[in-house]
Design a protein around this motif. Structure first.
Motif, PDB file in Angstrom:
ATOM      1  N   VAL A  59       0.864  -1.175   0.000  1.00  0.00           N
ATOM      2  CA  VAL A  59       0.000   0.000   0.000  1.00  0.00           C
ATOM      3  C   VAL A  59       0.900   1.224   0.000  1.00  0.00           C
ATOM      4  N   GLU A  60       0.666   2.139  -0.934  1.00  0.00           N
ATOM      5  CA  GLU A  60       1.439   3.366  -1.003  1.00  0.00           C
ATOM      6  C   GLU A  60       0.623   4.496  -0.401  1.00  0.00           C
ATOM      7  N   ALA A  61       1.261   5.289   0.447  1.00  0.00           N
ATOM      8  CA  ALA A  61       0.567   6.365   1.147  1.00  0.00           C
ATOM      9  C   ALA A  61       1.425   7.626   1.157  1.00  0.00           C
ATOM     10  N   THR A  62       0.752   8.755   1.336  1.00  0.00           N
ATOM     11  CA  THR A  62       1.414  10.047   1.431  1.00  0.00           C
ATOM     12  C   THR A  62       1.183  10.608   2.825  1.00  0.00           C
ATOM     13  N   VAL A  63       2.247  11.117   3.440  1.00  0.00           N
ATOM     14  CA  VAL A  63       2.119  11.757   4.748  1.00  0.00           C
ATOM     15  C   VAL A  63       1.566  13.157   4.516  1.00  0.00           C
ATOM     16  N   VAL A  64       0.374  13.419   5.070  1.00  0.00           N
ATOM     17  CA  VAL A  64      -0.265  14.719   4.904  1.00  0.00           C
ATOM     18  C   VAL A  64       0.204  15.684   5.978  1.00  0.00           C
ATOM     19  N   ASP A  65       0.183  15.224   7.245  1.00  0.00           N
ATOM     20  CA  ASP A  65       0.526  16.130   8.339  1.00  0.00           C
ATOM     21  C   ASP A  65       0.872  15.334   9.592  1.00  0.00           C
ATOM     22  N   HIS A  66       1.615  15.969  10.492  1.00  0.00           N
ATOM     23  CA  HIS A  66       1.886  15.421  11.814  1.00  0.00           C
ATOM     24  C   HIS A  66       1.110  16.276  12.812  1.00  0.00           C
ATOM     25  N   LEU A  67       0.249  15.634  13.593  1.00  0.00           N
ATOM     26  CA  LEU A  67      -0.673  16.342  14.470  1.00  0.00           C
ATOM     27  C   LEU A  67      -0.583  15.818  15.894  1.00  0.00           C
ATOM     28  N   LYS A  68      -1.446  16.348  16.757  1.00  0.00           N
ATOM     29  CA  LYS A  68      -1.636  15.815  18.100  1.00  0.00           C
ATOM     30  C   LYS A  68      -3.132  15.591  18.313  1.00  0.00           C
TER      31      LYS A  68
END
Length: 102
Positions: A59-68
């Motif tokens: 599965v290929e994925a894109t990191v959109v954001d790092h959150l809390k």
């Protein structure tokens, strides 16, 4: 078409163009490939179950954001002792957008 993927000790059901929130993964990467695929169901309805992983599936994925996450309040108290402690905790998470299941 969907797949069951293991990410950071948890299992997630993902489909193409889905957005998934997972525990924080390595920063600095924009595209990641998830190779711990436990199950794949294709468009024709055929299901492939891995033992324990499906061979050749990824599965290929894109990191959109790092959150809390939302804050969790931890409050400790002992009655009649004057002991009160209030702490908060926000778990770091990563938002992934699933691009392709193959």
């Amino acid at each position: 078409m969907y797949a069951i993927v293991k990410i950071g000790g948890h299992q997630y059901k993902v489909a193409e163009n889905d957005t998934v929130f997972v525990n924080r993964i390595a920063e600095g990467e924009e595209k990641i490939t998830l190779e711990d695929v436990l199950l794949v169901k294709d468009a024709k309805g055929k299901v492939k179950i891995g033992k324990p992983m499906v061979e050749g599936a990824k599965v290929e994925a894109t990191v959109v954001d790092h959150l809390k996450t939302d804050k969790v309040i931890v409050f400790k108290k002992k009655r009649r002792k004057g002991y009160r402690v209030k702490n908060g905790h926000r778990q770091p998470i990563t938002q992934l957008k699933i691009d392709k299941i193959s």
